[in-house]
Write a protein that holds these residues in place. Structure first.
Motif, PDB file in Angstrom:
ATOM      1  N   LYS A 291       8.199 -10.016 -19.531  1.00  0.00           N
ATOM      2  CA  LYS A 291       7.089  -9.085 -19.333  1.00  0.00           C
ATOM      3  C   LYS A 291       6.858  -8.853 -17.838  1.00  0.00           C
ATOM      4  O   LYS A 291       6.603  -7.714 -17.398  1.00  0.00           O
ATOM      5  N   GLU A 292       6.968  -9.906 -17.039  1.00  0.00           N
ATOM      6  CA  GLU A 292       6.773  -9.781 -15.598  1.00  0.00           C
ATOM      7  C   GLU A 292       7.847  -8.886 -14.976  1.00  0.00           C
ATOM      8  O   GLU A 292       7.568  -8.082 -14.080  1.00  0.00           O
ATOM      9  N   LYS A 293       9.088  -8.987 -15.458  1.00  0.00           N
ATOM     10  CA  LYS A 293      10.158  -8.131 -14.952  1.00  0.00           C
ATOM     11  C   LYS A 293       9.886  -6.668 -15.305  1.00  0.00           C
ATOM     12  O   LYS A 293      10.155  -5.763 -14.502  1.00  0.00           O
ATOM     13  N   HIS A 294       9.374  -6.448 -16.491  1.00  0.00           N
ATOM     14  CA  HIS A 294       9.015  -5.082 -16.888  1.00  0.00           C
ATOM     15  C   HIS A 294       7.936  -4.532 -15.965  1.00  0.00           C
ATOM     16  O   HIS A 294       8.034  -3.394 -15.474  1.00  0.00           O
ATOM     17  N   ASP A 295       6.920  -5.334 -15.700  1.00  0.00           N
ATOM     18  CA  ASP A 295       5.828  -4.906 -14.811  1.00  0.00           C
ATOM     19  C   ASP A 295       6.334  -4.653 -13.394  1.00  0.00           C
ATOM     20  O   ASP A 295       5.847  -3.751 -12.706  1.00  0.00           O
ATOM     21  N   PHE A 296       7.301  -5.467 -12.955  1.00  0.00           N
ATOM     22  CA  PHE A 296       7.852  -5.294 -11.615  1.00  0.00           C
ATOM     23  C   PHE A 296       8.550  -3.941 -11.483  1.00  0.00           C
ATOM     24  O   PHE A 296       8.420  -3.260 -10.457  1.00  0.00           O
ATOM     25  N   GLU A 297       9.303  -3.557 -12.504  1.00  0.00           N
ATOM     26  CA  GLU A 297       9.985  -2.257 -12.454  1.00  0.00           C
ATOM     27  C   GLU A 297       8.984  -1.112 -12.376  1.00  0.00           C
ATOM     28  O   GLU A 297       9.201  -0.123 -11.665  1.00  0.00           O
ATOM     29  N   MET A 298       7.868  -1.244 -13.077  1.00  0.00           N
ATOM     30  CA  MET A 298       6.832  -0.214 -12.999  1.00  0.00           C
ATOM     31  C   MET A 298       6.198  -0.193 -11.611  1.00  0.00           C
ATOM     32  O   MET A 298       5.884   0.871 -11.068  1.00  0.00           O
ATOM     33  N   ARG A 299       6.028  -1.373 -11.018  1.00  0.00           N
ATOM     34  CA  ARG A 299       5.461  -1.469  -9.672  1.00  0.00           C
ATOM     35  C   ARG A 299       6.408  -0.858  -8.643  1.00  0.00           C
ATOM     36  O   ARG A 299       5.971  -0.223  -7.677  1.00  0.00           O
ATOM     37  N   LEU A 300       7.715  -1.003  -8.860  1.00  0.00           N
ATOM     38  CA  LEU A 300       8.696  -0.386  -7.976  1.00  0.00           C
ATOM     39  C   LEU A 300       8.542   1.133  -7.964  1.00  0.00           C
ATOM     40  O   LEU A 300       8.643   1.772  -6.915  1.00  0.00           O
ATOM     41  N   GLN A 301       8.310   1.700  -9.136  1.00  0.00           N
ATOM     42  CA  GLN A 301       8.127   3.144  -9.204  1.00  0.00           C
ATOM     43  C   GLN A 301       6.879   3.581  -8.434  1.00  0.00           C
ATOM     44  O   GLN A 301       6.884   4.616  -7.760  1.00  0.00           O
ATOM     45  N   GLN A 302       5.818   2.797  -8.525  1.00  0.00           N
ATOM     46  CA  GLN A 302       4.594   3.119  -7.795  1.00  0.00           C
ATOM     47  C   GLN A 302       4.820   3.040  -6.288  1.00  0.00           C
ATOM     48  O   GLN A 302       4.338   3.894  -5.525  1.00  0.00           O
ATOM     49  N   VAL A 303       5.551   2.024  -5.844  1.00  0.00           N
ATOM     50  CA  VAL A 303       5.842   1.871  -4.420  1.00  0.00           C
ATOM     51  C   VAL A 303       6.699   3.033  -3.927  1.00  0.00           C
ATOM     52  O   VAL A 303       6.477   3.567  -2.836  1.00  0.00           O
ATOM     53  N   ASP A 304       7.685   3.425  -4.719  1.00  0.00           N
ATOM     54  CA  ASP A 304       8.536   4.541  -4.336  1.00  0.00           C
ATOM     55  C   ASP A 304       7.730   5.839  -4.226  1.00  0.00           C
ATOM     56  O   ASP A 304       7.942   6.635  -3.305  1.00  0.00           O
TER      57      ASP A 304
END
Length: 312
Positions: A291-304
């Protein structure tokens, strides 16, 4: 937002900081050179400012604390992290920058160990420690980073703004390496020429105490990033020990119908229960990791998305 930001954490590097700043201004003329002074008492900050660096301060002692401040305050398309002791060549920086800006590499590692490190470094226990850490992490986390503890790296904006700095001291490089592997970030190595510190310049790294901290960090991050494997090993050890001590009790019971070692039987029972609990703890934590890895990928999109807005 800066195009290229050179980050130099410093603590008492008056003998070398001017040369480091000057070298990077020469090889990366468009970069902004940031020197973060960490309570120096030898005039490092004034020398760096006179050499043309932007000087800022971090009052919590420790390299990890300085890096946390740098990553929080500075926005750039590409970051170069370099020590202020003049042991790394500035000439490698353009290649590292090119990998980040053109190839979209998340972290570029300045690999000392494949070149001159073992010849130039005069501290044999540092050599042994670097080799031990590299082999341990490559084995536990299945990666091919050539130099785990190098202080010469380049980063993308996405890496810097999603990296949680937890370490306070020299464990920070180990933490960066493990984080990049766990989050499936693109990592490449650039072989660099390492030179030992000039005479009169002293290393702030304590071989024994900082080495122990690094090993503790590896152990802690292995438990966090590989919980099923970590707790699975604990469960297996407990189960095997319980079975080994239980077999003589079982043989005696089959032979005589008696259990003379009743305390051993009870301990074996508790051992099996503990093994089952450890296994289920590992399974539960592994699910949370997914679940944390999934959230990290979403956070990457926000940072981008935030990066694109800064570039407009």
């Amino acid at each position: 937002m800066d195009k290229i930001a050179v980050l130099i954490p410093c603590f008492n590097e008056a003998k070398t900081i001017a040369k480091v700043v000057t070298d990077f201004k020469r090889v990366l003329p468009g970069a902004v050179i940031y020197v973060y002074d960490n309570n120096s008492t030898d005039g490092t900050a004034k020398i760096a400012e006179a050499a043309g660096a932007v000087v800022r301060y971090e009052y919590q002692q420790g390299k990890g604390n300085v890096i946390r401040r740098m990553f929080r305050e500075i926005d750039a398309e590409c970051y170069i992290m370099i020590d202020g002791d003049d042991t790394y060549p500035a000439e490698a920086a353009p290649e590292m920058v090119e990998k980040v800006l053109e190839r979209k590499v998340d972290m570029v590692v300045g690999d000392r160990l494949s070149s001159t490190y073992f010849e130039e470094n005069k501290r044999p226990f540092h050599n042994f420690g670097n080799d031990l850490v590299r082999k341990s992490i490559n084995f536990l986390f299945k990666n091919d980073i050539k130099d785990i503890m190098t202080g010469y790296r380049a980063f993308s904006y996405e890496f810097v703004k999603t990296f949680p700095v937890l370490s306070k001291g020299f464990e920070i490089e180990t933490e960066m390496s493990i984080h990049s592997v766990d989050k499936n970030m693109l990592v490449e190595n650039v072989v660099i020429e390492y030179r030992d510190r000039p005479e009169g310049s002293e290393s702030k790294l304590n071989t024994v105490s900082d080495g122990i901290k690094v090993l503790k960090t590896i152990f802690r991050l292995f438990a966090v990033y590989k919980p099923l494997v970590f707790y699975g090993i604990i469960a297996a050890v407990l189960a095997v020990l319980s079975i080994v001590f239980f077999i003589p009790v079982l043989v005696e019971y089959a032979r005589t119908g008696l259990v003379p070692k009743f305390p051993t039987l009870i301990v074996c029972g508790f051992g099996i229960v503990a093994a089952i609990q450890a296994l289920f703890a590992g399974i539960t934590l592994q699910t949370l990791r997914q679940k944390e890895k999934h959230d990290f990928e979403m956070r990457l999109q926000q940072v981008d998305y935030h990066k694109k807005r800064l570039l407009k």
